[in-house]
Design a protein around this motif. Sequence first.
Motif, PDB file in Angstrom:
ATOM      1  N   ILE A 152       0.835  -1.208   0.000  1.00 19.76           N
ATOM      2  CA  ILE A 152       0.000   0.000   0.000  1.00 19.76           C
ATOM      3  C   ILE A 152       0.866   1.253   0.000  1.00 19.76           C
ATOM      4  N   ASN A 153       1.877   1.288   0.861  1.00 18.72           N
ATOM      5  CA  ASN A 153       2.764   2.456   0.896  1.00 18.72           C
ATOM      6  C   ASN A 153       3.521   2.626  -0.418  1.00 18.72           C
ATOM      7  N   GLY A 154       3.948   1.518  -0.987  1.00 20.81           N
ATOM      8  CA  GLY A 154       4.681   1.571  -2.254  1.00 20.81           C
ATOM      9  C   GLY A 154       3.817   1.994  -3.423  1.00 20.81           C
ATOM     10  N   SER A 155       2.505   1.811  -3.295  1.00 21.46           N
ATOM     11  CA  SER A 155       1.595   2.161  -4.387  1.00 21.46           C
ATOM     12  C   SER A 155       1.368   3.667  -4.488  1.00 21.46           C
ATOM     13  N   GLY A 156       1.715   4.384  -3.412  1.00 24.01           N
ATOM     14  CA  GLY A 156       1.479   5.823  -3.388  1.00 24.01           C
ATOM     15  C   GLY A 156       0.057   6.209  -3.036  1.00 24.01           C
ATOM     16  N   ALA A 157      -0.715   5.256  -2.517  1.00 25.83           N
ATOM     17  CA  ALA A 157      -2.115   5.522  -2.171  1.00 25.83           C
ATOM     18  C   ALA A 157      -2.226   6.608  -1.113  1.00 25.83           C
ATOM     19  N   LYS A 158      -3.197   7.486  -1.297  1.00 23.59           N
ATOM     20  CA  LYS A 158      -3.493   8.542  -0.330  1.00 23.59           C
ATOM     21  C   LYS A 158      -4.742   8.215   0.493  1.00 23.59           C
ATOM     22  N   ILE A 159      -5.672   7.480  -0.137  1.00 26.41           N
ATOM     23  CA  ILE A 159      -6.898   7.051   0.534  1.00 26.41           C
ATOM     24  C   ILE A 159      -7.039   5.550   0.357  1.00 26.41           C
ATOM     25  N   VAL A 160      -7.279   4.849   1.459  1.00 25.41           N
ATOM     26  CA  VAL A 160      -7.498   3.400   1.410  1.00 25.41           C
ATOM     27  C   VAL A 160      -8.931   3.126   1.836  1.00 25.41           C
ATOM     28  N   PHE A 161      -9.725   2.597   0.914  1.00 23.15           N
ATOM     29  CA  PHE A 161     -11.097   2.223   1.219  1.00 23.15           C
ATOM     30  C   PHE A 161     -11.094   0.774   1.709  1.00 23.15           C
ATOM     31  N   VAL A 162     -11.575   0.572   2.940  1.00 20.60           N
ATOM     32  CA  VAL A 162     -11.497  -0.735   3.586  1.00 20.60           C
ATOM     33  C   VAL A 162     -12.883  -1.359   3.651  1.00 20.60           C
ATOM     34  N   ALA A 163     -13.045  -2.505   2.999  1.00 20.74           N
ATOM     35  CA  ALA A 163     -14.349  -3.170   2.916  1.00 20.74           C
ATOM     36  C   ALA A 163     -14.272  -4.558   3.545  1.00 20.74           C
ATOM     37  N   LEU A 164     -14.117  -4.589   4.860  1.00 20.22           N
ATOM     38  CA  LEU A 164     -14.044  -5.852   5.586  1.00 20.22           C
ATOM     39  C   LEU A 164     -15.280  -6.106   6.440  1.00 20.22           C
ATOM     40  N   GLY A 165     -16.115  -5.086   6.609  1.00 20.12           N
ATOM     41  CA  GLY A 165     -17.282  -5.209   7.469  1.00 20.12           C
ATOM     42  C   GLY A 165     -16.931  -4.911   8.919  1.00 20.12           C
ATOM     43  N   CYS A 166     -17.924  -4.438   9.656  1.00 17.43           N
ATOM     44  CA  CYS A 166     -17.753  -4.112  11.074  1.00 17.43           C
ATOM     45  C   CYS A 166     -17.883  -5.386  11.916  1.00 17.43           C
ATOM     46  N   PRO A 167     -17.015  -5.606  12.903  1.00 13.42           N
ATOM     47  CA  PRO A 167     -15.968  -4.731  13.444  1.00 13.42           C
ATOM     48  C   PRO A 167     -14.561  -5.006  12.879  1.00 13.42           C
ATOM     49  N   LYS A 168     -14.470  -5.930  11.924  1.00 14.77           N
ATOM     50  CA  LYS A 168     -13.162  -6.330  11.413  1.00 14.77           C
ATOM     51  C   LYS A 168     -12.413  -5.171  10.772  1.00 14.77           C
ATOM     52  N   GLN A 169     -13.122  -4.356   9.990  1.00 14.63           N
ATOM     53  CA  GLN A 169     -12.424  -3.277   9.279  1.00 14.63           C
ATOM     54  C   GLN A 169     -11.911  -2.205  10.239  1.00 14.63           C
ATOM     55  N   GLU A 170     -12.659  -1.932  11.314  1.00 16.29           N
ATOM     56  CA  GLU A 170     -12.210  -0.937  12.289  1.00 16.29           C
ATOM     57  C   GLU A 170     -10.984  -1.432  13.049  1.00 16.29           C
ATOM     58  N   LYS A 171     -10.979  -2.710  13.383  1.00 13.36           N
ATOM     59  CA  LYS A 171      -9.821  -3.288  14.077  1.00 13.36           C
ATOM     60  C   LYS A 171      -8.590  -3.259  13.166  1.00 13.36           C
ATOM     61  N   TRP A 172      -8.803  -3.564  11.898  1.00  7.20           N
ATOM     62  CA  TRP A 172      -7.674  -3.573  10.955  1.00  7.20           C
ATOM     63  C   TRP A 172      -7.107  -2.174  10.781  1.00  7.20           C
ATOM     64  N   MET A 173      -7.977  -1.196  10.614  1.00 10.02           N
ATOM     65  CA  MET A 173      -7.511   0.178  10.421  1.00 10.02           C
ATOM     66  C   MET A 173      -6.738   0.674  11.635  1.00 10.02           C
ATOM     67  N   ALA A 174      -7.250   0.372  12.827  1.00 12.67           N
ATOM     68  CA  ALA A 174      -6.566   0.806  14.048  1.00 12.67           C
ATOM     69  C   ALA A 174      -5.174   0.184  14.134  1.00 12.67           C
ATOM     70  N   SER A 175      -5.057  -1.079  13.734  1.00 11.25           N
ATOM     71  CA  SER A 175      -3.760  -1.766  13.795  1.00 11.25           C
ATOM     72  C   SER A 175      -2.785  -1.235  12.754  1.00 11.25           C
ATOM     73  N   MET A 176      -3.317  -0.614  11.700  1.00  7.14           N
ATOM     74  CA  MET A 176      -2.473  -0.101  10.622  1.00  7.14           C
ATOM     75  C   MET A 176      -2.119   1.375  10.780  1.00  7.14           C
ATOM     76  N   LYS A 177      -2.771   2.068  11.708  1.00 10.09           N
ATOM     77  CA  LYS A 177      -2.456   3.485  11.900  1.00 10.09           C
ATOM     78  C   LYS A 177      -1.008   3.626  12.367  1.00 10.09           C
ATOM     79  N   GLY A 178      -0.288   4.512  11.720  1.00  4.65           N
ATOM     80  CA  GLY A 178       1.121   4.694  12.027  1.00  4.65           C
ATOM     81  C   GLY A 178       2.020   3.855  11.136  1.00  4.65           C
ATOM     82  N   TYR A 179       1.431   2.912  10.413  1.00  5.09           N
ATOM     83  CA  TYR A 179       2.197   2.059   9.498  1.00  5.09           C
ATOM     84  C   TYR A 179       1.849   2.363   8.045  1.00  5.09           C
ATOM     85  N   ILE A 180       0.567   2.521   7.773  1.00  2.00           N
ATOM     86  CA  ILE A 180       0.136   2.866   6.424  1.00  2.00           C
ATOM     87  C   ILE A 180       0.045   4.383   6.312  1.00  2.00           C
ATOM     88  N   ASN A 181       0.760   4.937   5.346  1.00  2.00           N
ATOM     89  CA  ASN A 181       0.848   6.395   5.197  1.00  2.00           C
ATOM     90  C   ASN A 181      -0.290   6.935   4.344  1.00  2.00           C
TER      91      ASN A 181
END
Length: 251
Positions: A152-181
């Motif tokens: 994801i970082n190498g792709s140059g993405a500025k916005i990542v749309f996450v379609a995992l469903g609640c609560p999985k997507q919220e947990k994933w995003m929280a775990s990726m904060k600080g890692y995915i730019n």
Amino acid sequence: MKKFLLSININLGEYDSFLNRIVYNASENISSYVCVANVHMLVEAYNNQSFAEIVNNADLITPDGMPLTWGLKLVHGIRQERVAGMDLLPDLLSLASKHKLPVYFYGGTQAMLDQTEIYVSENYPDLQLAGMYSPPFRVLTSQEEHQVINSINGSGAKIVFVALGCPKQEKWMASMKGYINATMIGIGGALPVMIGMQKRAPEWMQRTSLEWLYRLSQEPKRLFKRYAVTNSMYLLLLAKELFSRKTLKSI
């Protein structure tokens, strides 16, 4: 500005202010995430303190469901317009196209992502599609997580749309904060609706908080238990909150 409703701190403001905040964070490469909150998310947070912390640590929590906007009116006397994922997704794609912000889709089946690629190429021809990934239906290994982050970082993405469903997507995003730019936003069921795999409820059902009933009619086996439990619990919790506030005022 935020207001606490039963278990989560919901951001307030006009619809465009949410769009502007997301676009700003994305353009500045701020590692952040957005929770698009509905009754299901609120009840999940009420029942699970660790999940509540994940939601409340989000950079933005939008009032997706009409029942939440009604709750804000009943509890706090605030008129807040709905900021729904099904509206945010196409509007953000338009803004991303306009401002040259590359986007990435994470989650969903490969068939859904293939359909998404066709849809965005036809409807947003100037959009920079940085990448897509359909993860396996299991917990990723540490090595796989690093590969996803690097991809994801190498792709140059500025916005990542996450379609995992609640609560999985919220947990994933929280775990990726600080890692995915990039700015991550949980879009849940908005993606299959946008690309035409599912239909959205008529406007009158959206305005009267009956969109859940329309979705239930489309996927009764998957959604019946969720709606029967979460909707009933939300009404109960809201009634208890209003009764408690009324009692305190009378003392």
